[in-house]
Motif scaffolding. Sequence first.
Motif, PDB file in Angstrom:
ATOM      1  N   GLY A  96       0.710  -1.227   0.020  1.00 57.27           N
ATOM      2  CA  GLY A  96       0.033   0.124   0.075  1.00 57.27           C
ATOM      3  C   GLY A  96       0.822   1.242  -0.073  1.00 57.27           C
ATOM      4  O   GLY A  96       0.237   2.352  -0.359  1.00 57.27           O
ATOM      5  N   ASN A  97       2.105   1.055   0.458  1.00 61.27           N
ATOM      6  CA  ASN A  97       3.088   2.240   0.568  1.00 61.27           C
ATOM      7  C   ASN A  97       3.170   2.555  -1.159  1.00 61.27           C
ATOM      8  O   ASN A  97       3.505   4.052  -1.082  1.00 61.27           O
ATOM      9  N   VAL A  98       3.484   2.092  -1.673  1.00 56.77           N
ATOM     10  CA  VAL A  98       4.078   2.068  -3.288  1.00 56.77           C
ATOM     11  C   VAL A  98       3.027   1.998  -4.314  1.00 56.77           C
ATOM     12  O   VAL A  98       3.181   2.124  -5.361  1.00 56.77           O
ATOM     13  N   LYS A  99       1.873   1.309  -3.716  1.00 56.67           N
ATOM     14  CA  LYS A  99       0.852   0.959  -4.490  1.00 56.67           C
ATOM     15  C   LYS A  99       1.395  -0.099  -5.734  1.00 56.67           C
ATOM     16  O   LYS A  99       1.006   0.163  -7.084  1.00 56.67           O
ATOM     17  N   LYS A 100       1.892  -1.132  -5.080  1.00 57.60           N
ATOM     18  CA  LYS A 100       2.318  -2.073  -6.419  1.00 57.60           C
ATOM     19  C   LYS A 100       1.853  -3.334  -5.972  1.00 57.60           C
ATOM     20  O   LYS A 100       1.890  -3.845  -4.860  1.00 57.60           O
ATOM     21  N   ALA A 101       1.308  -4.075  -6.890  1.00 57.64           N
ATOM     22  CA  ALA A 101       0.843  -5.620  -6.695  1.00 57.64           C
ATOM     23  C   ALA A 101       1.834  -6.580  -7.442  1.00 57.64           C
ATOM     24  O   ALA A 101       2.231  -6.171  -8.450  1.00 57.64           O
ATOM     25  N   TYR A 102       1.855  -7.636  -6.862  1.00 56.40           N
ATOM     26  CA  TYR A 102       2.478  -8.773  -7.500  1.00 56.40           C
ATOM     27  C   TYR A 102       1.554 -10.028  -7.609  1.00 56.40           C
ATOM     28  O   TYR A 102       0.766 -10.146  -6.518  1.00 56.40           O
ATOM     29  N   ALA A 103       1.042 -10.654  -8.846  1.00 56.50           N
ATOM     30  CA  ALA A 103       0.213 -11.777  -8.528  1.00 56.50           C
ATOM     31  C   ALA A 103       0.652 -12.860  -9.420  1.00 56.50           C
ATOM     32  O   ALA A 103       1.246 -12.762 -10.577  1.00 56.50           O
ATOM     33  N   THR A 104       0.583 -14.044  -8.979  1.00 57.73           N
ATOM     34  CA  THR A 104       0.900 -15.304  -9.765  1.00 57.73           C
ATOM     35  C   THR A 104      -0.261 -16.453  -9.628  1.00 57.73           C
ATOM     36  O   THR A 104      -1.006 -16.300  -8.637  1.00 57.73           O
ATOM     37  N   GLY A 105      -0.024 -17.402 -10.579  1.00 58.93           N
ATOM     38  CA  GLY A 105      -1.181 -18.463 -10.653  1.00 58.93           C
ATOM     39  C   GLY A 105      -2.372 -18.124 -11.315  1.00 58.93           C
ATOM     40  O   GLY A 105      -3.357 -17.609 -10.840  1.00 58.93           O
TER      41      GLY A 105
END
Length: 159
Positions: free
Chosen positions: A100-109
């Motif tokens: 939430g601090n840098v507004k970045k997401a990582y998603a897998t699968g």
Amino acid sequence: MRRILVLLFLLLGWCQYALGQRPPGSIQIENADFQDINQFEIPDAVLLTGNVRVRHEGVVMTCNKAYFFQKENYIKAFGQVQMVQGDTLYLNSTYAEYNGNVKKAYATGNVIMRSPESSLVTDTIHFDRMKQEAFYKTKGVITNRNNTLKSDAGTYYVK
């Protein structure tokens, strides 16, 4: 003396109120069927299970289970993860992390990112909410009304 006690009481009440509030920009837990803290297994994390729903500045994330690191404003989500930004962008996966601090997401699968104009299907994605861009280094397929693009890596521009 009475004035001092009243002022002290008001000051203590205000401090409790101020300290109990979450700072702006914090990830907010809206729902979880069960919450637990286990410092031995997952230090500094709140374990959320069952119908987990969190919100952060226009994004709602739902999943089956999550580890929420409040101090870092960071969450790890497991099982049927869905991130919805507004009413136009959907990101589905089996696992995701969100800072939430840098507004970045990582998603897998089994990642699927959908917007009104197109969709991306791949295995792993990195999404920057500030830039509204996602990149992937695994085989992906981007589809829109007129085209289908298959690639080994690429960038998906939400706009």
